[in-house]
Design a protein around this motif. Structure first.
Motif, mmCIF file in Angstrom:
data_model
loop_
_atom_site.group_PDB
_atom_site.id
_atom_site.type_symbol
_atom_site.label_atom_id
_atom_site.label_comp_id
_atom_site.label_asym_id
_atom_site.label_seq_id
_atom_site.Cartn_x
_atom_site.Cartn_y
_atom_site.Cartn_z
ATOM 1 N N THR A 48 0.843 -1.188 0.000
ATOM 2 C CA THR A 48 0.000 0.000 0.000
ATOM 3 C C THR A 48 0.882 1.244 0.000
ATOM 4 O OG1 THR A 48 -1.764 -1.139 1.176
ATOM 5 C CG2 THR A 48 -1.772 1.254 1.303
ATOM 6 N N LEU A 49 1.950 1.210 0.785
ATOM 7 C CA LEU A 49 2.870 2.352 0.848
ATOM 8 C C LEU A 49 3.621 2.542 -0.465
ATOM 9 C CD1 LEU A 49 4.396 1.847 4.395
ATOM 10 C CD2 LEU A 49 2.774 3.595 3.680
ATOM 11 N N LEU A 50 3.869 1.448 -1.166
ATOM 12 C CA LEU A 50 4.602 1.543 -2.422
ATOM 13 C C LEU A 50 3.715 1.999 -3.579
ATOM 14 C CD1 LEU A 50 6.677 -1.750 -2.163
ATOM 15 C CD2 LEU A 50 7.430 0.570 -1.644
ATOM 16 N N CYS A 51 2.480 1.547 -3.589
ATOM 17 C CA CYS A 51 1.573 1.862 -4.700
ATOM 18 C C CYS A 51 0.838 3.182 -4.521
ATOM 19 C CB CYS A 51 0.557 0.739 -4.863
ATOM 20 S SG CYS A 51 1.290 -0.837 -5.307
ATOM 21 N N GLY A 52 0.619 3.604 -3.290
ATOM 22 C CA GLY A 52 -0.115 4.838 -3.025
ATOM 23 C C GLY A 52 0.446 6.061 -3.735
ATOM 24 N N PRO A 53 1.744 6.324 -3.615
ATOM 25 C CA PRO A 53 2.296 7.497 -4.311
ATOM 26 C C PRO A 53 2.192 7.394 -5.832
ATOM 27 C CG PRO A 53 3.813 6.748 -2.628
ATOM 28 C CD PRO A 53 2.741 5.716 -2.724
ATOM 29 N N LEU A 54 2.294 6.176 -6.358
ATOM 30 C CA LEU A 54 2.169 6.009 -7.805
ATOM 31 C C LEU A 54 0.753 6.323 -8.269
ATOM 32 C CD1 LEU A 54 4.198 2.690 -8.212
ATOM 33 C CD2 LEU A 54 4.956 5.024 -8.694
ATOM 34 N N ILE A 55 -0.232 5.842 -7.529
ATOM 35 C CA ILE A 55 -1.627 6.143 -7.871
ATOM 36 C C ILE A 55 -1.880 7.635 -7.723
ATOM 37 C CG2 ILE A 55 -4.027 5.756 -7.189
ATOM 38 C CD1 ILE A 55 -3.179 2.878 -6.450
ATOM 39 N N ASN A 94 -3.172 12.808 -9.868
ATOM 40 C CA ASN A 94 -2.793 14.218 -9.924
ATOM 41 C C ASN A 94 -2.392 14.613 -11.340
ATOM 42 O OD1 ASN A 94 -2.565 16.686 -8.726
ATOM 43 N ND2 ASN A 94 -0.507 16.335 -7.922
ATOM 44 N N GLY A 95 -1.747 13.713 -12.041
ATOM 45 C CA GLY A 95 -1.360 13.989 -13.418
ATOM 46 C C GLY A 95 -2.554 14.148 -14.330
ATOM 47 N N ASN A 125 8.226 16.147 -17.284
ATOM 48 C CA ASN A 125 9.135 16.687 -16.262
ATOM 49 C C ASN A 125 8.575 16.503 -14.864
ATOM 50 O OD1 ASN A 125 11.534 17.507 -17.250
ATOM 51 N ND2 ASN A 125 11.012 19.680 -17.372
ATOM 52 N N ASN A 126 7.286 16.718 -14.696
ATOM 53 C CA ASN A 126 6.663 16.545 -13.389
ATOM 54 C C ASN A 126 6.781 15.101 -12.914
ATOM 55 O OD1 ASN A 126 5.190 18.865 -14.815
ATOM 56 N ND2 ASN A 126 4.606 19.151 -12.689
ATOM 57 N N TYR A 127 6.563 14.153 -13.827
ATOM 58 C CA TYR A 127 6.691 12.742 -13.443
ATOM 59 C C TYR A 127 8.127 12.394 -13.086
ATOM 60 C CZ TYR A 127 1.916 11.703 -14.768
ATOM 61 O OH TYR A 127 0.551 11.661 -14.825
ATOM 62 N N PHE A 128 9.075 12.949 -13.837
ATOM 63 C CA PHE A 128 10.486 12.710 -13.533
ATOM 64 C C PHE A 128 10.828 13.261 -12.155
ATOM 65 C CE2 PHE A 128 14.982 13.974 -13.678
ATOM 66 C CZ PHE A 128 15.546 12.728 -13.893
ATOM 67 N N ASP A 129 10.348 14.453 -11.841
ATOM 68 C CA ASP A 129 10.579 15.037 -10.510
ATOM 69 C C ASP A 129 9.932 14.186 -9.426
ATOM 70 O OD1 ASP A 129 11.970 17.103 -11.695
ATOM 71 O OD2 ASP A 129 10.282 18.517 -11.624
ATOM 72 N N PHE A 130 8.728 13.679 -9.713
ATOM 73 C CA PHE A 130 8.042 12.841 -8.744
ATOM 74 C C PHE A 130 8.868 11.587 -8.424
ATOM 75 C CE2 PHE A 130 5.415 9.112 -7.968
ATOM 76 C CZ PHE A 130 4.847 9.468 -6.761
ATOM 77 N N PHE A 131 9.384 10.939 -9.448
ATOM 78 C CA PHE A 131 10.139 9.707 -9.209
ATOM 79 C C PHE A 131 11.463 9.959 -8.507
ATOM 80 C CE2 PHE A 131 7.209 7.952 -12.380
ATOM 81 C CZ PHE A 131 6.729 6.905 -11.608
ATOM 82 N N GLY A 163 -3.445 20.267 4.033
ATOM 83 C CA GLY A 163 -2.783 20.678 2.802
ATOM 84 C C GLY A 163 -3.764 20.674 1.645
ATOM 85 N N THR A 164 -3.274 21.028 0.474
ATOM 86 C CA THR A 164 -4.149 21.176 -0.683
ATOM 87 C C THR A 164 -4.472 19.855 -1.366
ATOM 88 O OG1 THR A 164 -2.232 21.611 -2.076
ATOM 89 C CG2 THR A 164 -3.374 23.525 -1.148
ATOM 90 N N VAL A 165 -3.657 18.840 -1.175
ATOM 91 C CA VAL A 165 -3.869 17.570 -1.872
ATOM 92 C C VAL A 165 -4.202 16.424 -0.913
ATOM 93 C CG1 VAL A 165 -2.439 18.169 -3.858
ATOM 94 C CG2 VAL A 165 -1.402 17.056 -1.882
ATOM 95 N N TRP A 166 -4.645 16.740 0.293
ATOM 96 C CA TRP A 166 -4.859 15.675 1.274
ATOM 97 C C TRP A 166 -5.926 14.686 0.810
ATOM 98 C CZ3 TRP A 166 -9.059 14.036 4.057
ATOM 99 C CH2 TRP A 166 -10.182 14.858 4.066
ATOM 100 N N LEU A 167 -6.969 15.167 0.157
ATOM 101 C CA LEU A 167 -8.018 14.262 -0.299
ATOM 102 C C LEU A 167 -7.517 13.360 -1.432
ATOM 103 C CD1 LEU A 167 -10.926 13.371 0.095
ATOM 104 C CD2 LEU A 167 -11.599 15.075 -1.606
ATOM 105 N N ASP A 168 -6.734 13.923 -2.347
ATOM 106 C CA ASP A 168 -6.143 13.105 -3.413
ATOM 107 C C ASP A 168 -5.224 12.034 -2.834
ATOM 108 O OD1 ASP A 168 -7.458 14.521 -5.365
ATOM 109 O OD2 ASP A 168 -5.753 15.818 -5.841
ATOM 110 N N LEU A 169 -4.442 12.410 -1.820
ATOM 111 C CA LEU A 169 -3.573 11.425 -1.160
ATOM 112 C C LEU A 169 -4.388 10.338 -0.484
ATOM 113 C CD1 LEU A 169 -0.791 13.614 0.478
ATOM 114 C CD2 LEU A 169 -0.465 11.813 -1.211
ATOM 115 N N ALA A 170 -5.434 10.727 0.208
ATOM 116 C CA ALA A 170 -6.271 9.750 0.911
ATOM 117 C C ALA A 170 -6.922 8.790 -0.080
ATOM 118 C CB ALA A 170 -7.329 10.463 1.745
#
Length: 129
Positions: free
Chosen positions: A12-19, A24-25, A33-39, A98-105
């Protein structure tokens, strides 16, 4: 119950940021560039996610241990554990705010559901089958 199921919940911890990156994308039209920065930040997001999820994970293990000694249907055990994780995710991200808390959840919740359903065959010990 098999303890490897609990360990596999770390996916869950590994896949959550990818989702989250995908959601968000799609919402903000990220560039490559944004995806490269994310990784580049991906290892840091895993570490931070692990730290913030520790209270939920501890409660999850306590509940998992409680279920281990009970005669409860597998589907009820799994559903309870997934719900506990999702509640923990929403509480943690709401506290962080924060501004993206719902997207993270939502991202981590989707990841939790997928992980919980994917590892169904590992939920019970072989001798219990």
């Amino acid at each position: 119950m098999n303890w490897t199921f609990t360990g596999r919940r770390t996916f869950t911890l590994l896949c959550g940021p990818l989702i989250f990156a995908v959601i968000n994308g799609l919402n903000t039209n990220w560039s490559p560039n944004n995806y490269f920065d994310f990784f580049q930040l991906y290892p840091l997001t895993i570490l931070i996610g692990l730290l913030f999820s520790l209270p939920t994970y501890v409660f999850y293990i306590v509940l998992f241990t409680f279920f281990k000694n009970k005669k409860i249907k597998t589907i009820n055990e799994k559903t309870s554990l997934i719900i506990i994780v999702i509640i923990g995710i929403f509480i943690t991200t709401a506290l962080i705010n924060g501004t993206v808390w719902l997207d993270l959840a939502i991202s981590y919740s989707i990841s939790s559901i997928i992980t919980g359903l994917f590892f169904t065959q590992y939920f019970k010990d072989q001798e219990e089958s």
